[in-house]
Design a protein around this motif. Structure first.
Motif, PDB file in Angstrom:
ATOM      1  N   GLU A   5       0.485   1.564   0.350  1.00  0.00           N
ATOM      2  CA  GLU A   5      -0.432   0.547   0.598  1.00  0.00           C
ATOM      3  C   GLU A   5       0.598  -0.377   1.780  1.00  0.00           C
ATOM      4  O   GLU A   5       1.249  -0.423   1.195  1.00  0.00           O
ATOM      5  CB  GLU A   5      -0.826   0.033  -0.564  1.00  0.00           C
ATOM      6  CG  GLU A   5      -1.535   0.407  -1.519  1.00  0.00           C
ATOM      7  CD  GLU A   5      -1.084   0.866  -2.876  1.00  0.00           C
ATOM      8  OE1 GLU A   5       0.174   0.821  -3.223  1.00  0.00           O
ATOM      9  OE2 GLU A   5      -1.981   0.860  -3.849  1.00  0.00           O
ATOM     10  N   ARG A   6       0.564  -0.574   2.961  1.00  0.00           N
ATOM     11  CA  ARG A   6       0.915  -1.283   3.400  1.00  0.00           C
ATOM     12  C   ARG A   6       1.145  -2.680   3.139  1.00  0.00           C
ATOM     13  O   ARG A   6      -0.255  -3.167   3.116  1.00  0.00           O
ATOM     14  CB  ARG A   6       0.361  -1.149   5.142  1.00  0.00           C
ATOM     15  CG  ARG A   6       0.735  -0.035   5.608  1.00  0.00           C
ATOM     16  CD  ARG A   6      -0.316   0.293   7.278  1.00  0.00           C
ATOM     17  NE  ARG A   6       0.707  -0.044   7.534  1.00  0.00           N
ATOM     18  CZ  ARG A   6       0.859  -0.169   9.154  1.00  0.00           C
ATOM     19  NH1 ARG A   6       0.096   0.659   9.913  1.00  0.00           N
ATOM     20  NH2 ARG A   6       1.756  -0.397  10.083  1.00  0.00           N
ATOM     21  N   SER A   7       1.981  -2.890   3.371  1.00  0.00           N
ATOM     22  CA  SER A   7       2.307  -4.249   2.888  1.00  0.00           C
ATOM     23  C   SER A   7       3.138  -5.324   3.263  1.00  0.00           C
ATOM     24  O   SER A   7       4.305  -4.670   4.539  1.00  0.00           O
ATOM     25  CB  SER A   7       2.557  -4.902   1.359  1.00  0.00           C
ATOM     26  OG  SER A   7       3.939  -4.414   1.432  1.00  0.00           O
ATOM     27  N   GLN A   8       2.855  -6.136   4.020  1.00  0.00           N
ATOM     28  CA  GLN A   8       4.581  -7.558   4.330  1.00  0.00           C
ATOM     29  C   GLN A   8       5.215  -6.811   4.077  1.00  0.00           C
ATOM     30  O   GLN A   8       6.416  -6.674   4.752  1.00  0.00           O
ATOM     31  CB  GLN A   8       3.805  -8.744   4.050  1.00  0.00           C
ATOM     32  CG  GLN A   8       5.001  -9.896   5.698  1.00  0.00           C
ATOM     33  CD  GLN A   8       4.436 -10.790   5.337  1.00  0.00           C
ATOM     34  OE1 GLN A   8       3.620 -11.514   4.368  1.00  0.00           O
ATOM     35  NE2 GLN A   8       4.710 -11.950   6.338  1.00  0.00           N
ATOM     36  N   ASP A   9       6.513  -6.633   3.194  1.00  0.00           N
ATOM     37  CA  ASP A   9       7.606  -6.526   2.696  1.00  0.00           C
ATOM     38  C   ASP A   9       7.496  -5.070   2.997  1.00  0.00           C
ATOM     39  O   ASP A   9       8.260  -4.999   3.317  1.00  0.00           O
ATOM     40  CB  ASP A   9       6.886  -6.637   1.113  1.00  0.00           C
ATOM     41  CG  ASP A   9       7.515  -8.129   0.496  1.00  0.00           C
ATOM     42  OD1 ASP A   9       7.480  -9.087   1.085  1.00  0.00           O
ATOM     43  OD2 ASP A   9       6.964  -8.839  -0.891  1.00  0.00           O
ATOM     44  N   ARG A  10       6.657  -4.173   2.854  1.00  0.00           N
ATOM     45  CA  ARG A  10       7.368  -3.155   3.110  1.00  0.00           C
ATOM     46  C   ARG A  10       6.664  -2.745   4.440  1.00  0.00           C
ATOM     47  O   ARG A  10       8.265  -1.081   5.990  1.00  0.00           O
ATOM     48  CB  ARG A  10       6.399  -1.907   2.788  1.00  0.00           C
ATOM     49  CG  ARG A  10       6.007  -2.618   0.642  1.00  0.00           C
ATOM     50  CD  ARG A  10       4.973  -0.959   0.314  1.00  0.00           C
ATOM     51  NE  ARG A  10       5.260  -0.984  -1.051  1.00  0.00           N
ATOM     52  CZ  ARG A  10       4.258  -0.238  -1.513  1.00  0.00           C
ATOM     53  NH1 ARG A  10       2.844   0.391  -1.314  1.00  0.00           N
ATOM     54  NH2 ARG A  10       4.363  -0.708  -3.416  1.00  0.00           N
ATOM     55  N   GLU A  11       6.710  -3.042   5.508  1.00  0.00           N
ATOM     56  CA  GLU A  11       6.041  -3.219   6.992  1.00  0.00           C
ATOM     57  C   GLU A  11       7.142  -3.249   7.556  1.00  0.00           C
ATOM     58  O   GLU A  11       7.639  -1.660   8.298  1.00  0.00           O
ATOM     59  CB  GLU A  11       5.068  -4.468   7.076  1.00  0.00           C
ATOM     60  CG  GLU A  11       4.786  -3.633   8.565  1.00  0.00           C
ATOM     61  CD  GLU A  11       3.338  -3.122   8.628  1.00  0.00           C
ATOM     62  OE1 GLU A  11       2.956  -2.408   7.317  1.00  0.00           O
ATOM     63  OE2 GLU A  11       2.595  -2.262   9.620  1.00  0.00           O
ATOM     64  N   SER A  44      -6.789  -2.528   0.033  1.00  0.00           N
ATOM     65  CA  SER A  44      -5.729  -1.849   1.158  1.00  0.00           C
ATOM     66  C   SER A  44      -5.610  -0.887   2.096  1.00  0.00           C
ATOM     67  O   SER A  44      -6.672   0.034   1.511  1.00  0.00           O
ATOM     68  CB  SER A  44      -4.782  -1.356   0.172  1.00  0.00           C
ATOM     69  OG  SER A  44      -4.285  -0.504  -0.501  1.00  0.00           O
ATOM     70  N   ARG A 100      -4.020   1.912   3.184  1.00  0.00           N
ATOM     71  CA  ARG A 100      -3.347   3.404   2.551  1.00  0.00           C
ATOM     72  C   ARG A 100      -2.435   4.692   3.986  1.00  0.00           C
ATOM     73  O   ARG A 100      -3.556   4.740   4.520  1.00  0.00           O
ATOM     74  CB  ARG A 100      -3.584   4.226   1.495  1.00  0.00           C
ATOM     75  CG  ARG A 100      -3.988   2.936   0.730  1.00  0.00           C
ATOM     76  CD  ARG A 100      -3.763   3.942  -1.055  1.00  0.00           C
ATOM     77  NE  ARG A 100      -3.268   4.701  -1.167  1.00  0.00           N
ATOM     78  CZ  ARG A 100      -3.490   4.610  -3.002  1.00  0.00           C
ATOM     79  NH1 ARG A 100      -5.083   5.388  -2.686  1.00  0.00           N
ATOM     80  NH2 ARG A 100      -2.279   5.652  -3.638  1.00  0.00           N
ATOM     81  N   TYR A 138       1.626  -6.661  -6.451  1.00  0.00           N
ATOM     82  CA  TYR A 138       0.981  -7.457  -5.437  1.00  0.00           C
ATOM     83  C   TYR A 138       0.890  -8.204  -6.997  1.00  0.00           C
ATOM     84  O   TYR A 138       1.012 -10.025  -6.424  1.00  0.00           O
ATOM     85  CB  TYR A 138       0.066  -7.008  -4.797  1.00  0.00           C
ATOM     86  CG  TYR A 138      -1.399  -8.226  -4.652  1.00  0.00           C
ATOM     87  CD1 TYR A 138      -0.944  -9.005  -3.291  1.00  0.00           C
ATOM     88  CD2 TYR A 138      -2.542  -8.284  -5.456  1.00  0.00           C
ATOM     89  CE1 TYR A 138      -1.803  -9.977  -3.315  1.00  0.00           C
ATOM     90  CE2 TYR A 138      -3.006  -9.260  -5.274  1.00  0.00           C
ATOM     91  CZ  TYR A 138      -2.947 -10.354  -4.381  1.00  0.00           C
ATOM     92  OH  TYR A 138      -3.750 -11.313  -4.061  1.00  0.00           O
ATOM     93  N   GLY A 191       1.451   0.087  -4.817  1.00  0.00           N
ATOM     94  CA  GLY A 191       1.627  -1.627  -4.188  1.00  0.00           C
ATOM     95  C   GLY A 191       0.698  -3.080  -4.842  1.00  0.00           C
ATOM     96  O   GLY A 191       1.515  -3.760  -4.945  1.00  0.00           O
ATOM     97  N   VAL A 192      -0.528  -2.342  -5.209  1.00  0.00           N
ATOM     98  CA  VAL A 192      -1.384  -3.344  -6.232  1.00  0.00           C
ATOM     99  C   VAL A 192      -0.939  -4.198  -7.490  1.00  0.00           C
ATOM    100  O   VAL A 192      -0.762  -5.137  -7.436  1.00  0.00           O
ATOM    101  CB  VAL A 192      -2.340  -2.958  -6.562  1.00  0.00           C
ATOM    102  CG1 VAL A 192      -2.924  -2.212  -7.367  1.00  0.00           C
ATOM    103  CG2 VAL A 192      -4.080  -3.951  -6.364  1.00  0.00           C
TER     104      VAL A 192
END
Length: 259
Positions: free
Chosen positions: A95-101, A206, A208, A149, A145-146
């Motif tokens: 899952e793409r997220s701001q923290d991982r980007e 999300s 992915r 989250y 990721g969820v």
């Protein structure tokens, strides 16, 4: 002419530059290692042959890109660490997220996932909003990721090593709710001959993707991303998603929207 001291300094600087240069450029002669994890129906490790939506997508993507690769199964958390720290490594589906980007170089999207909260069939917990779940314990798995989250939002999240364990925990009332990707949850329930019914709440969608080491070279990245886009355009992604009961974001590629 340089003195001995100056010459030694120049040699040292040249070696240091060479070492630093090598550390930031991946060796493109080596095949890529793609890490995935057990999450039916997306990736299932078999004794003879692996199977699942992700397995079929990878086979087609790397065939079209003309890139040699091999796939290995590890827990998600470990796979993410390997991809972040080792050249020529990728992990998916993430899952793409701001923290991982900023930690990876992304090839995607490969999947769009919807997540819901399931309760035991004997103890329904009707939810109207996600805030209604704040008083309950929620099961997820490491690297999800969820799950991260929800934990970041202050929810009481208990993590297991894999998604399937949460089905048993919610059945035995060891957790109140199970947070799961919907397609995967239905697959796990079918395999275990359990029917928890519809989720109490669908709360998260999300993108992915495949998260690759940041040193992934441009030629490989461009070949993979271009091949993936072609797979959307000619309908391959739609066909393989339908086969496994999944949905894909296909409107932007002219195939027809699933969402």
């Amino acid at each position: 002419m340089f003195g001995n001291k100056s010459l030694h300094q120049l040699v040292f600087i040249a070696l240091l530059t060479l070492i630093m240069g090598k550390s930031s450029i991946a060796d493109t002669s080596k095949p890529l290692t793609v890490v995935t994890f057990q999450q039916a129906p997306f990736a299932v490790e078999g004794d003879i042959k692996d199977s699942g939506l992700i397995v079929e997508v990878l086979d087609e993507l790397f065939r079209r890109a003309g890139i040699e690769y091999h796939m290995v199964f590890y827990p998600l958390k470990r796979g993410m660490a390997m991809s972040e720290n080792l050249d020529n490594h990728c992990v998916l589906p993430i899952e793409r997220s701001q923290d991982r980007e900023t930690n990876y170089r992304w090839v995607g999207p490969v999947l769009i996932s919807r997540y819901g909260l399931f309760s035991s069939d004997s103890t329904s917990k009707p939810l109207i909003t996600l805030d209604d779940a704040s008083k309950y314990s929620i099961g997820s798995f490491l690297g999800s990721g969820v799950g991260e989250y929800l934990e970041g939002m202050g929810y009481n999240v208990e993590f297991t090593s894999n998604a399937s364990l949460n089905l048993k925990k919610v059945q035995r009332n060891r957790i109140d709710l199970w947070a799961s990707e919907l397609v995967s949850a239905n697959w796990i329930m079918q395999q275990n001959k359990v029917d928890l019914g519809e989720p109490e709440l669908v709360f998260f969608t999300s993108l992915r993707a495949m998260a690759c080491n940041k040193n992934l070279d441009n030629s490989r990245y461009n070949a993979m991303q271009s091949s993936l886009e072609d797979m959307y355009k000619d309908g391959f992604m739609h066909r393989v998603a339908t086969k496994y009961g999944a949905r894909l974001l296909t409107a932007q590629y002219g195939v027809g929207a699933s969402f």
